[in-house]
Design a protein around this motif. Structure first.
Motif, PDB file in Angstrom:
ATOM      1  N   GLN A 402       0.577  -1.120  -0.127  1.00 25.26           N
ATOM      2  CA  GLN A 402       0.143   0.077   0.100  1.00 25.26           C
ATOM      3  C   GLN A 402       0.743   1.453   0.073  1.00 25.26           C
ATOM      4  O   GLN A 402       0.628   2.274   0.536  1.00 25.26           O
ATOM      5  N   LEU A 443       0.885  16.075   4.258  1.00 25.08           N
ATOM      6  CA  LEU A 443       0.532  15.969   5.748  1.00 25.08           C
ATOM      7  C   LEU A 443      -0.073  14.515   5.829  1.00 25.08           C
ATOM      8  O   LEU A 443       0.096  13.621   6.386  1.00 25.08           O
ATOM      9  N   GLU A 444      -1.152  14.216   4.907  1.00 27.38           N
ATOM     10  CA  GLU A 444      -1.783  13.165   5.107  1.00 27.38           C
ATOM     11  C   GLU A 444      -1.241  12.150   3.633  1.00 27.38           C
ATOM     12  O   GLU A 444      -0.444  12.715   3.248  1.00 27.38           O
TER      13      GLU A 444
ATOM     14  N   SER B 398       1.257  -4.510   6.841  1.00 28.49           N
ATOM     15  CA  SER B 398       0.789  -3.540   5.939  1.00 28.49           C
ATOM     16  C   SER B 398      -0.713  -3.831   5.582  1.00 28.49           C
ATOM     17  O   SER B 398      -1.212  -4.833   5.955  1.00 28.49           O
ATOM     18  N   GLY B 399      -1.244  -2.849   5.154  1.00 26.82           N
ATOM     19  CA  GLY B 399      -2.805  -2.999   4.715  1.00 26.82           C
ATOM     20  C   GLY B 399      -3.566  -3.134   6.003  1.00 26.82           C
ATOM     21  O   GLY B 399      -3.209  -2.371   6.961  1.00 26.82           O
ATOM     22  N   GLU B 401      -4.842  -5.527   7.326  1.00 24.04           N
ATOM     23  CA  GLU B 401      -4.855  -6.893   7.921  1.00 24.04           C
ATOM     24  C   GLU B 401      -4.030  -6.700   9.387  1.00 24.04           C
ATOM     25  O   GLU B 401      -4.038  -5.501   9.712  1.00 24.04           O
ATOM     26  N   ALA B 514      -8.275  12.597   9.303  1.00 21.85           N
ATOM     27  CA  ALA B 514      -8.218  11.104   9.645  1.00 21.85           C
ATOM     28  C   ALA B 514      -7.142  10.364   8.794  1.00 21.85           C
ATOM     29  O   ALA B 514      -6.273   9.418   8.968  1.00 21.85           O
ATOM     30  N   ASN B 515      -6.727  10.831   7.493  1.00 17.00           N
ATOM     31  CA  ASN B 515      -5.931  10.257   6.626  1.00 17.00           C
ATOM     32  C   ASN B 515      -4.372  10.657   7.017  1.00 17.00           C
ATOM     33  O   ASN B 515      -3.466   9.903   6.326  1.00 17.00           O
ATOM     34  N   GLN B 516      -4.209  11.106   7.997  1.00 11.08           N
ATOM     35  CA  GLN B 516      -2.778  11.323   8.685  1.00 11.08           C
ATOM     36  C   GLN B 516      -2.436  10.421   9.477  1.00 11.08           C
ATOM     37  O   GLN B 516      -1.368   9.934   9.516  1.00 11.08           O
ATOM     38  N   LEU B 570       3.806   5.902  13.314  1.00 12.85           N
ATOM     39  CA  LEU B 570       2.606   6.268  12.416  1.00 12.85           C
ATOM     40  C   LEU B 570       1.849   5.263  12.039  1.00 12.85           C
ATOM     41  O   LEU B 570       2.500   4.502  11.306  1.00 12.85           O
ATOM     42  N   ARG B 572      -1.112   4.106   9.516  1.00 12.55           N
ATOM     43  CA  ARG B 572      -1.749   4.498   8.495  1.00 12.55           C
ATOM     44  C   ARG B 572      -3.368   3.814   8.643  1.00 12.55           C
ATOM     45  O   ARG B 572      -3.215   2.315   8.519  1.00 12.55           O
ATOM     46  N   ARG B 573      -4.225   4.224   8.278  1.00 10.74           N
ATOM     47  CA  ARG B 573      -5.544   3.740   8.103  1.00 10.74           C
ATOM     48  C   ARG B 573      -6.123   4.068   6.773  1.00 10.74           C
ATOM     49  O   ARG B 573      -5.692   4.908   6.259  1.00 10.74           O
ATOM     50  N   ASP B 574      -6.565   2.806   6.208  1.00 12.89           N
ATOM     51  CA  ASP B 574      -7.182   3.094   4.852  1.00 12.89           C
ATOM     52  C   ASP B 574      -8.647   3.510   4.848  1.00 12.89           C
ATOM     53  O   ASP B 574      -9.503   2.795   5.578  1.00 12.89           O
TER      54      ASP B 574
END
Lengths: 727, 811
Positions: A402, A443-444, B398-399, B401, B514-516, B570, B572-574
């Protein structure tokens, strides 16, 4: 229109008011033939219209701000990069036996800049077929015991820590480099990366760490990058057979780098990490420039048709075109460029657009014919590579985790003499700097722009909302045809039954008969299921075949075919034999089988379009006409009319085309000429598909062979006839 | 004294009148002969191997606890009030930007061990109160600090944001709360309030150097505030508060020479001076400071390297660095003559010792400013001392899961020397403490903990000596894991992995961006067996320096274990489907920011001037707002009228439903409190236990500060409360409600029309709020309720139990 209405009149006297949507459904089902013809043609037409409907790309994420800062890469950095290129090419002349020397040079250069340097040793992983790993993320790989010292690669990794950042994120720059036989292009790509790297050690604006990965490409670019990524993301802490450095003197040699820099650089042989990867750029320079201009090619397709965020391509495109004056190129099918029919189609669209413009001057529809041809060629290659599911470059390894990544390949205008070399170093370096700076601003994570798109040119794209229309039109007739077939099968049997039974039949018995009849499709479903099972077996067979040692592609292909036929026969005799004894009307049975097959096909295509649109689209193009036209040969032969003759021919042609090897040869022949086609090639192709864990393979295996019940049925119907006659 | 004052008189002419006053005040305290408030300022400079310079400012002010009532001369009043009000025993607050580079800046000194902090804000505090009060005190403390330092520390209020480690922090077990804000941006807004706590601000003395642009240009800066309060009678130490303020900055001197002649002088360390790295010079000391010194520290590695160089030159190595003609030193040159030179007592562990140069700022003035410079002459390369293990943490997988958090420890080469410390044991073991907090939305499977030592999987019980795990509760508390590992000394690498799943968040629980991704707070890896000690040879004059005494006592106390803060991770959430529409995001964002400012303003006022309802758990903004107006009851209306109106306006804007609004507004505070008191009193008298009296005492103590604080009427009583909390018997307390009752009658008169609301409050205090409607229907107000008998209540239809409760409470 009239027929179903009449029927409903006959069935129930007090007719309740039918809701309009139901009425529309009934109407469509009853006219399924017309509807399917219209839908299919419009679906194909819509596909050809896509280049016309493509929109211009735009940078969606405001934070990216490409090109808003003036590039800081100066001639000094270019000279540094040039120095590295010179050293590398010299060292190649000196000791070409092992690549150790050039790795040392690269590491030394990185250390002098004050970066953290580490080597990553890896063994190329055998591409293995994992039947159940098609959709899962890559695992940490199988441990192989018998590593030898000769077969390892060394990735050199340099990391710059952002001076004031918190180290949460990183940007990766990859340059494939084969130390054993590197062309000048590879050295030049290292030079570009080095000049950017040396700039980035000095700047204060870095918010994300920079990782420069010099991927050892002696086992292929992808293998090196994916090995590094595997170690980065899913390391194995308990490796039983780690590469013992004592056993391999070469590697020991490698770690004797003298650290004589004051820049606070660190060298360690442990694996080093930075944070989450925000984006990755793979940089390559092509050795031979045959273009008229300095060109940069973008490769974006990753495994299973995944694409990086469109914004990443946009940033590269914007900076390359508007800042560095490079021509941007995306892959296109060259053979389509010269095709005259496409050109004439383009002209038709152009003239149509002209007409539309005279009617409504505001109408901005249509593009010039040449542009149309190019757009179609790009779109076709875009579709093809997405459908294939095999990544087009090392960037594909990142997408598995990803991470948005693309491969940039710079092809310079002339032979790389001194002056041009510096020019390329400067412009390429500034481009990379600009892209890194833009990503650094983020940033994102990349989320604003599209992930599902097809490119028709570097600056034009077709979004998911548009291309889905073509696909939807293509598969829309399937459920209608299935429904009408089902209705036909039921009603005709009803009619037959009514004829044969005595008028004194009790309504109870009739109802009972109806319930039995309404479950009759289960028989056909069973048949379809068996054929699907066969498809699954056939697609798993290569796994066992490739266990056989010393097998040429040709022989393994033959084994595969033989085994497949054998398994079909076994399955047929074991499971399908009771089916053969059903003494129902063959035609009716046929209709039910077709209906079930079509509906399963519809479901399969619909599902596939979610996973990989391009595969589904190409599959639909091939199979939908076949599904709709398929008829038992015997029935057609009986009829003997001109129409049925045409249908027989269509059936045979389509049936063969839809057979995967045949389709492959046809495609290959169309692109490269039929002379080069070979049976073994298909095996190789299939092997590559499963090596990349491409879902396309599964799709072909399961669905395509699943569509074969029709073909089988058309052979089987006469067979069953004979069985019936016997009894 | 007079000798001392004469040069200062000259200075008085120079400094402002404010200082004059302060000095007089200071002097007067002196004459009284009490133990006075003290202030020290010091600066430590240290060249680092990677061409950078470490500057470490250290300011310490101390005040006796019972010095002069509420008045302080030097000590910041805000801090002492905070200590008194929240009963803070020890507290540390740090604001950090950048990462401490353990490899090249060292991981074994006292400076990294106590000043290397995770990015963002970190706060921990030890409270001197019973367990069940800690959480509410912590919440109030966070709000106070967020007002004091202009940071969003108030987000640590939520129970999902802080944790209570059991034994990872040595100072106190159980009474400690720990919270971090990894994403807090640190800027001058945080530095200025911090500087205001210094008596000379940044106007005089060493703090003059604190030039904002150069600090924030640094590669790492961490401003820290450490506060210890000792009560009388404990541990034989003087009662008082010690406030330590440190600022650690790592700067890169910009050397012009490097750019001029790249090739030849590339390897020479850049030369620097105070004026070149800060752009300022020190013109004399802060007159209020006891001592004002600047130190230059050359660490062990550097000294060893220098000696080596001298040996090559054929000179006697030992005397070179310490002899009088040190500026003819062939390696480097100092621009000022040091007043003293100290050499570290060479320890058993290593033969090398570090060297410390001391410069007294006192001798310099505005006309002859102090500007220490260091000029290198030949290239020197050395290494900093490393901690025994180098720790790093990263996420695996990753991802969408499952993933895993991995902490990997790698031994550093330099660790062999330190291994001697434990060699007398038969089985040499290296103790490593690991402390990790994970937010609740990271569902950690603690059973999946795996340990690998030297790439071999080990049974968890073999390696882990102690483990303490408190699993997270959804939306309530974070997960905490504390481990004590025992690794063999010969370990070369070790790794811990623990798997997690991504929790499900409701759409309104996502942050606006949220995408941060989400931050997982830093893990703390410490090596308690290794003492980062430095003992300098020299006479007792060094003892006076708080900075150096810090070095010295590192062997004995608590916070000397090395803490490695691993970089913030960090996650990440998708977001494919759950992403809220953009417009909505904007709305959330704006909403949150305004809410925050609201909270800060309101809350700060509560803390500083007003009382605070005890036992109220987590309160919403609305409640807090109303609570505020509720506490700003009539007597103070005039003074805070303007702000009050603002508050009302907010309330009006924010909350259109005025039912709770009115009910809170009309509640008379005293009534409620009286009832509460009575209730608890009865319980005490019934049960006969003295435990609850402690609670009441505290409440009173806290309510003592409710009054605007220049009021001096309260303190004597308050103090008696403070000093003898447990000696108060039940009989004393029973006599207390008498005056309060008078207050109630007064209030009754005033609040006739609000009576039913107070009935409601009264019932609420008894937990019988469901009967409030019955009283409302019968129009029973407080006045009527007092006269109601058992029969009357029965007529109302109140069951037996509640009836008795009400009557008992009314008596």
């Amino acid at each position: 229109m009239a027929e179903p209405k009449e029927k409903s009149h006959n069935d129930q006297k007090p007719k309740p008011r039918v809701r309009p949507i139901v009425r529309l459904g009934i109407f469509l089902v009853s006219h399924s033939f017309l509807v399917s013809v219209v839908c299919c043609t419009s679906g194909v037409l819509a596909l050809f219209l896509l280049p016309v409907l493509a929109k211009n790309t735009y940078i969606s994420e405001n934070a990216l701000m490409p090109g808003s800062a003036s590039p800081m890469l100066s001639n000094q950095h270019v000279l540094d990069g040039n120095r590295l290129v010179k050293d590398l090419t010299n060292s190649n002349l000196k000791s070409s036996e092992t690549g150790i020397e050039s790795h040392k040079i690269i590491a030394q250069y990185m250390l002098d800049l004050g970066a953290e340097v580490s080597f990553h040793k890896f063994h190329p992983q055998m591409n293995q077929f994992h039947p159940l790993h098609f959709f899962s993320s890559p695992d940490s790989g199988k441990i192989q015991e018998n590593y030898s010292c000769s077969s390892y690669g060394i990735n050199t990794v340099g990391i710059i820590r952002a001076p004031r950042g918190d180290g949460k994120e990183a940007i990766v720059l990859v340059t494939p480099y084969n130390a054993l036989k590197s062309g000048f292009g590879e050295a030049l790509s290292l030079g570009i990366a080095y000049s950017v790297f040396s700039l980035l050690t000095q700047v204060t604006w870095l918010a994300k760490d920079i990782i420069w990965l010099v991927a050892d490409s002696q086992f292929g670019e992808y293998a090196a990058v994916s090995a590094w990524l595997r170690e980065y993301q899913t390391p194995k802490f308990s490796s039983l057979s780690t590469l013992n450095s004592e056993m391999c003197p070469d590697i020991n040699n490698l770690f004797e780098i003298k650290v004589h820099s004051v820049a606070g650089s660190k060298f360690s042989n442990s694996f080093r990490r930075a944070g989450t990867m925000a984006a990755a750029l793979v940089l390559k320079v092509r050795d031979q420039g045959e273009q008229f201009e300095d060109t940069i090619s973008i490769y974006a397709e990753a495994s299973n048709g995944q694409m990086p965020n469109l914004d990443l391509i946009n940033v590269v495109n914007y900076l390359a075109v508007h800042r560095q004056g490079l021509r941007v190129n995306v892959e296109k099918l060259r053979s389509l460029l010269n095709s005259s029919w496409l050109k004439s189609l383009g002209e038709i669209f152009e003239s149509l657009a002209k007409v539309a413009k005279t009617l409504n001057p505001k109408c901005k529809f249509g593009i010039p014919a040449t542009e149309y041809v190019e757009g179609t060629a790009t779109l076709a290659s875009s579709l093809y590579y997405q459908a294939l599911g095999v990544p087009t470059g090392p960037h594909g390894a990142f997408r598995d985790y990803q991470v948005d990544a693309i491969t940039l390949e710079i092809s310079p205008k002339f032979s790389l003499d001194k002056v041009w070399r510096n020019d390329i170093l400067l412009r390429g370096g500034r481009l990379i700097e600009g892209v890194i700076r833009s990503v650094n601003n983020l940033l994102e994570k990349f989320h604003q722009s599209f992930f599902l798109y097809l490119l028709t040119s570097p600056s034009k794209f077709v979004s998911v909302g548009v291309y889905m229309i073509a696909f939807a039109l293509l598969i829309a007739p399937l459920p209608m045809v299935a429904a009408s077939l089902y209705v036909d099968a039921n009603s005709s049997s009803n009619f037959l039954k009514g004829d044969s039974s005595t008028p004194s039949a009790i309504t109870d018995a009739a109802e009972h008969g109806i319930t039995i009849r309404s479950w009759k499709w289960l028989n056909s479903a069973k048949l379809v299921f068996i054929v699907h099972l066969w498809g699954a077996i056939v697609s798993l067979l290569p796994y066992f075949i490739c266990q056989i040692p010393d097998c040429s592609p040709m022989t393994s292909f033959v084994i595969w075919v033989l085994l497949s036929i054998l398994s079909l026969l076994i399955l047929n005799s074991v499971l399908a034999s009771p089916l053969a004894c059903v003494k129902a009307s063959q035609e009716k049975e046929w209709a039910l089988v077709k209906s079930v097959t079509i509906s399963s096909m519809f479901i399969g295509l619909g599902l596939m379009s979610v996973i990989n649109f391009a595969t589904a689209e190409i599959g639909a193009l091939l199979m939908v006409p076949m599904c709709l036209l398929a008829q038992p040969l015997k029935l057609d032969l009986r009829a003997g009319t001109l129409r049925s003759c045409c249908r027989i021919i269509c059936n045979l042609v389509l049936g063969h085309i839809a057979f995967p090897p045949a389709a492959f040869f046809l495609l290959k022949g169309m692109l490269e000429g039929f002379g080069s086609a070979n049976v073994g090639d298909f095996w190789m192709w299939v092997e590559s598909l499963w090596a990349w864990n491409s879902a396309t393979y599964l799709f072909i295996g399961l669905l395509r062979s699943g569509s074969n019940p029709l073909m089988i049925e058309s052979i089987q119907v006469p067979l069953m006839d004979r069985v019936g006659a016997c009894e | 004294m007079s000798l001392l004052r004469r040069p200062l008189l000259v200075l008085i002419l120079v400094v402002t009148s404010q200082f004059l006053q302060l000095w007089i005040a200071f002097g007067s305290v002196n004459e009284e002969g009490q133990r006075q408030e003290e202030f020290y300022e010091e600066l430590l400079l240290k060249p680092l191997p990677d061409r950078k310079v470490l500057t470490h400012f250290h300011f310490q002010s101390s005040a006796p606890l019972t010095s002069n009532g509420r008045h302080h001369h030097l000590f910041p009043k805000a801090i002492s009030q905070l200590v008194q009000k929240f009963r803070v025993k020890e507290m540390e607050l740090s604001f950090t930007q950048g990462r401490w580079n353990y490899e090249s800046w060292g991981g074994f000194d006292s400076i990294p061990s106590s000043n290397a902090k995770p990015p963002g804000v970190e706060l921990w505090a030890v409270f001197d109160v019973p367990q069940y009060l800690i959480d509410s005190l912590w919440k109030n403390l966070t709000h106070t600090l967020s007002g004091l330092f202009c940071a969003s520390i108030n987000f640590l209020e939520s129970s999902t944001a802080y944790s209570a480690p059991e034994w990872s922090f040595p100072p106190a077990s159980g009474n400690l709360r720990y919270g971090t804000l990894p994403r807090e941006a640190v800027c001058t807004e945080n530095l200025t309030p911090w500087l205001k706590l210094l008596p000379c601000r940044d106007k005089a003395g060493i703090s003059m150097l604190l030039d904002r642009p150069s600090i924030y240009r640094g590669f790492y800066h961490s401003q820290r505030l450490h506060l210890t309060s000792t009560e009388s009678g404990s541990e034989g130490m003087d009662p008082g508060i010690v406030l330590e303020q440190t600022l650690t900055v790592v700067l890169q001197p910009n050397s012009q020479r490097a750019s001029l002649a790249r090739a030849s002088e590339k390897h020479i360390q850049p030369s620097w001076s105070l004026s070149s790295i800060f752009g300022k010079q020190v013109s004399g000391k802060c007159v209020l400071a006891e001592t004002s010194n600047v130190y230059l520290l050359l660490d062990r590695g550097l000294v060893a390297e220098l000696k080596q160089l001298h040996k090559e030159n054929g000179k006697s190595a030992e005397k070179v660095l310490t002899s009088e003609n040190f500026w003819t030193n062939p390696c480097f040159e100092l621009s000022a003559k040091p007043d003293r030179i100290f050499i570290e007592e060479s320890s058993l562990l290593s033969k090398n010792s570090s060297v410390l140069y001391k410069f007294e700022v006192e001798k310099y003035s505005e006309f002859e400013p102090f500007d220490l410079g260091l000029t290198w002459k030949i290239p020197v390369v050395w290494l900093c001392q490393q901690a025994p293990l180098h720790a790093s943490r990263f996420l695996m997988g990753s991802g969408n899961e499952r993933g895993a958090i991995a902490i990997s420890l790698k031994s550093t080469q330099s660790s062999e020397g330190f291994m001697g410390a434990n060699s007398d044991h038969e089985r040499c073991e290296l103790r490593v403490d690991v402390f990790q907090v994970v937010p609740w939305y990271v569902k950690v499977y603690f059973h999946s903990l795996q340990v690998f030592v030297d790439q071999q999987p080990k049974a968890v019980s073999d390696i882990i000596e102690k483990i303490h795990v408190s699993p997270s509760k959804d939306k309530v508390s974070p997960g905490v894991m504390e481990l004590v590992l025992k690794l063999p000394c010969s370990v070369s690498s070790a790794a811990l992995t623990i798997e997690f799943d991504k929790g499900f968040l409701r759409i309104d629980e996502y942050p606006p961006d949220a995408n941060q991704g989400f931050d997982i707070p830093s893990a703390i890896v410490s090596f308690p067996n290794y003492h980062a000690s430095m003992v300098f040879l020299g006479n007792d004059s060094l003892n006076k320096s708080p900075l150096l005494s810090k070095f010295k006592c590192l062997l004995c106390i608590l916070d000397h274990c090395l803490m490695h803060y691993e970089g913030v991770l960090l996650r990440r959430r998708d977001f494919l489907k759950t992403k809220p529409p953009r417009k909505l995001v904007g709305y959330f964002c704006c909403c949150q920011s305004c809410q925050r400012s609201l909270e800060v303003r309101v809350k700060v006022r509560i803390e500083m001037y007003a009382d605070q309802v005890e036992g109220a758990g987590k309160r919403s903004v609305k409640e807090r707002l109303n609570g505020n107006s509720f506490h700003n009851s009539i007597p103070r209306r005039q003074t805070t009228g303007k702000r009050q109106r603002q508050d009302e306006k907010w309330e009006h804007d924010l909350y259109h439903d005025d039912v709770p609004h009115v009910s809170y507004r009309t509640t008379d505070a005293r009534d409620l409190r009286l009832k509460l008191q009575r209730k608890s009193l009865q319980q005490v008298s019934q049960s006969g236990r003295g435990a609850l009296s402690g609670v009441r005492d505290l409440r009173e103590k806290l309510s003592g500060t409710m009054n605007p604080w220049p009021v001096n009427a309260d303190p004597p009583k308050l103090k008696s409360d403070l000093t003898k909390p447990t000696r108060r018997s039940v009989t004393v307390e029973t006599s207390e409600p008498e005056p309060k009752k008078a207050a109630t009658t007064e209030a009754k008169k005033k609040a006739q029309q609000k009576a039913d609301a107070s009935v409601e409050g009264f019932l609420q205090s008894l937990g019988l709020e469901k009967y409030a409607i019955t009283f409302q229907v019968e129009e029973v107000d407080m006045t009527a309720l007092v006269h109601m008998t058992d029969d009357d209540l029965k007529a109302l239809g109140i069951p037996m139990g509640p009836r008795k409760k009400i009557i008992l409470a009314l008596e």
